[in-house]
Design a protein around this motif. Structure first.
Motif, short mmCIF file in Angstrom:
data_model
loop_
_atom_site.label_atom_id
_atom_site.label_comp_id
_atom_site.label_asym_id
_atom_site.label_seq_id
_atom_site.Cartn_x
_atom_site.Cartn_y
_atom_site.Cartn_z
N VAL A 72 0.86 -1.19 0.00
CA VAL A 72 0.00 0.00 0.00
C VAL A 72 0.90 1.24 0.00
N GLY A 73 0.60 2.17 -0.90
CA GLY A 73 1.39 3.40 -1.02
C GLY A 73 2.49 3.31 -2.05
N ALA A 74 2.77 2.11 -2.58
CA ALA A 74 3.81 1.96 -3.61
C ALA A 74 3.23 2.34 -4.97
N PRO A 75 4.07 2.84 -5.89
CA PRO A 75 3.58 3.20 -7.22
C PRO A 75 2.94 2.01 -7.92
N LEU A 76 1.80 2.28 -8.57
CA LEU A 76 1.08 1.22 -9.27
C LEU A 76 1.09 1.46 -10.78
N VAL A 77 0.76 2.68 -11.19
CA VAL A 77 0.71 3.01 -12.61
C VAL A 77 0.97 4.51 -12.78
N THR A 78 1.58 4.87 -13.91
CA THR A 78 1.81 6.29 -14.22
C THR A 78 1.01 6.64 -15.47
N PHE A 79 0.28 7.76 -15.37
CA PHE A 79 -0.53 8.26 -16.48
C PHE A 79 0.09 9.52 -17.03
N ALA A 80 -0.10 9.76 -18.33
CA ALA A 80 0.16 11.07 -18.93
C ALA A 80 -1.20 11.73 -19.07
N VAL A 81 -1.39 12.82 -18.32
CA VAL A 81 -2.69 13.50 -18.33
C VAL A 81 -2.50 14.91 -18.87
N GLU A 82 -3.60 15.49 -19.30
CA GLU A 82 -3.57 16.86 -19.82
C GLU A 82 -3.20 17.81 -18.68
N ALA A 83 -2.21 18.64 -18.94
CA ALA A 83 -1.77 19.59 -17.91
C ALA A 83 -2.82 20.66 -17.71
N ARG A 84 -2.97 21.08 -16.48
CA ARG A 84 -3.93 22.13 -16.15
C ARG A 84 -3.28 23.50 -16.29
N GLU A 85 -4.10 24.46 -16.69
CA GLU A 85 -3.64 25.85 -16.74
C GLU A 85 -3.53 26.37 -15.32
N PRO A 86 -2.51 27.15 -15.03
CA PRO A 86 -2.43 27.74 -13.69
C PRO A 86 -3.60 28.68 -13.46
N GLN A 87 -4.08 28.68 -12.23
CA GLN A 87 -5.23 29.53 -11.90
C GLN A 87 -4.86 30.49 -10.79
N ALA A 88 -5.49 31.65 -10.81
CA ALA A 88 -5.26 32.66 -9.78
C ALA A 88 -5.76 32.15 -8.43
N GLY A 89 -5.13 32.60 -7.37
CA GLY A 89 -5.49 32.13 -6.05
C GLY A 89 -6.43 33.05 -5.30
N ILE A 90 -6.66 34.27 -5.82
CA ILE A 90 -7.50 35.23 -5.12
C ILE A 90 -8.75 35.49 -5.95
N VAL A 91 -9.90 35.43 -5.29
CA VAL A 91 -11.16 35.74 -5.95
C VAL A 91 -11.64 37.07 -5.36
N GLY A 92 -12.04 37.99 -6.21
CA GLY A 92 -12.51 39.29 -5.73
C GLY A 92 -11.36 40.27 -5.74
N ARG A 93 -11.48 41.33 -4.93
CA ARG A 93 -10.39 42.30 -4.88
C ARG A 93 -9.97 42.53 -3.43
N VAL A 94 -8.74 42.87 -3.28
CA VAL A 94 -8.19 43.12 -1.96
C VAL A 94 -8.25 44.63 -1.73
N PRO A 95 -8.87 45.11 -0.63
CA PRO A 95 -8.94 46.55 -0.39
C PRO A 95 -7.55 47.13 -0.16
N ALA A 96 -7.33 48.34 -0.68
CA ALA A 96 -6.03 48.99 -0.55
C ALA A 96 -5.76 49.38 0.90
N GLU A 97 -6.76 49.88 1.58
CA GLU A 97 -6.61 50.21 2.99
C GLU A 97 -7.94 49.98 3.70
N GLU A 98 -7.86 49.85 4.98
CA GLU A 98 -9.08 49.59 5.74
C GLU A 98 -9.94 50.85 5.75
N ALA A 99 -11.21 50.70 5.44
CA ALA A 99 -12.12 51.84 5.41
C ALA A 99 -12.46 52.29 6.83
#
Length: 112
Positions: A72-99
């Motif tokens: 258990v935990g040993a390699p079993l099979v290796t696949f070639a899969v379609e690479a994913r596009e990198p995605q942004a980590g922040i959704v929305g906008r970050v306020p410049a200063e606290e209101a």
């Protein structure tokens, strides 16, 4: 289209089992496989099960031969899969200063 290699390891098949014997591969190197299609039949001390493919892609390497014991935990099979596009980590906008608060409340002591 870019591809990346992903290795699938033998999962824990339950109840503290630590190894399984490969009975029969349902695929060969170079085959294209869909997600959840039969991948390999393995036997544990309790039963024989067919493990479905966790990925969609092309089989690049089988890490165990038939009748070979895999831990258990040993390699079993290796696949070639379609690479994913990198995605942004922040959704929305970050306020410049606290209101500042829009309204203040002043409390007055009672006059009685």
């Amino acid at each position: 289209m870019a591809e990346e290699n992903v290795t699938f390891t033998l999962p824990d098949l339950g109840e503290g089992l630590v190894e399984a014997t490969v009975l029969e591969w349902q695929v060969a190197v170079g085959d294209r496989i869909e997600r959840n299609a039969p991948l390999v039949e393995v036997e544990t001390t309790k039963s024989a099960v067919v493990i479905p493919s966790p990925k969609e892609g092309r089989v690049v390497e089988l890490h165990a031969a038939e009748d070979e014991v895999v831990a258990v935990g040993a390699p079993l099979v290796t696949f070639a899969v379609e690479a994913r596009e990198p995605q942004a980590g922040i959704v929305g906008r970050v306020p410049a200063e606290e209101a500042r608060p829009a309204r203040r409340v002043r409390l007055k002591p009672p006059t009685d």
